[in-house]
Design a protein around this motif. Structure first.
Motif: not given
Length: 195
Positions: A155-162
């Motif tokens: 919740p709230g993070c929003g970081w992207f990753f492969l």
């Protein structure tokens, strides 16, 4: 700063922590010197090039404009990647801004006389970092990694990753960060229901 994206472009967007929680959002990289250090930490600049760039960059209007352009590219990529993981069409303004960033990057880059055939941005100015990131974005969004880009379910993070997991079901930027928070929350909920 943790690098959890698995690609420099995703780690670039991830320089904003808690991106989806306005009360906690934090810009982790601010100012030209921090951007140069970040680029060296990600491997986009060698230590020698980073040191030379730090010596060359001064607090003038060109450096300020380059820093603003980097932050603008980051916002653009954030919108484009959000649309991608939500299986939506990217916002027209963000898509056009990305297209323009690619046009500028190619215009400022060189094409080597041999293989591999790949645009090479310079490493002498802060603007070169923006161009390098734009070209790396084109590379990322043009191959099979496209279907592996995820956004953290925290919740709230929003970081992207492969997502490089075999099953393709990775949910968190980090199992030791957002993953632990999720497990702790579920445990708390279970013990409250049974207690």
């Amino acid at each position: 700063m943790p690098f959890v994206g698995g690609h420099p472009v995703l780690d670039f967007v991830n320089t904003v922590a808690w991106r989806l929680d306005p009360a906690r959002t934090a810009d982790r990289v601010q100012g030209p010197q921090e951007w140069v250090h970040w680029a060296a930490a990600t491997g986009m600049l060698t230590a020698d090039r980073a040191e030379a760039l730090l010596r060359a960059e001064t607090a003038d209007s060109t450096t300020e404009a380059a820093t603003e352009a980097l932050v603008g590219l980051r916002a653009t990529l954030s919108s484009v990647l959000d649309a991608l993981v939500d299986d939506e069409k990217p916002p027209a303004g963000a898509w056009e801004a990305l297209r323009q960033a690619l046009v500028l990057a190619r215009a400022d880059a060189t094409l080597p006389p041999g293989f591999p055939l790949q645009w090479q941005p310079g490493t002498d100015r802060l603007d070169d970092l923006r161009h390098a990131l734009a070209l790396r974005t084109e590379d990322l969004l043009s191959d099979d990694r496209l279907s592996r880009i995820r956004r953290c379910a925290g919740p709230g993070c929003g970081w992207f990753f492969l997502d490089r997991s075999r099953s393709g079901t990775r949910r968190w930027c980090s199992s030791t960060d957002c993953g632990n928070r999720d497990r702790a929350k579920r445990h708390y909920t279970r013990t409250r229901q049974h207690g």
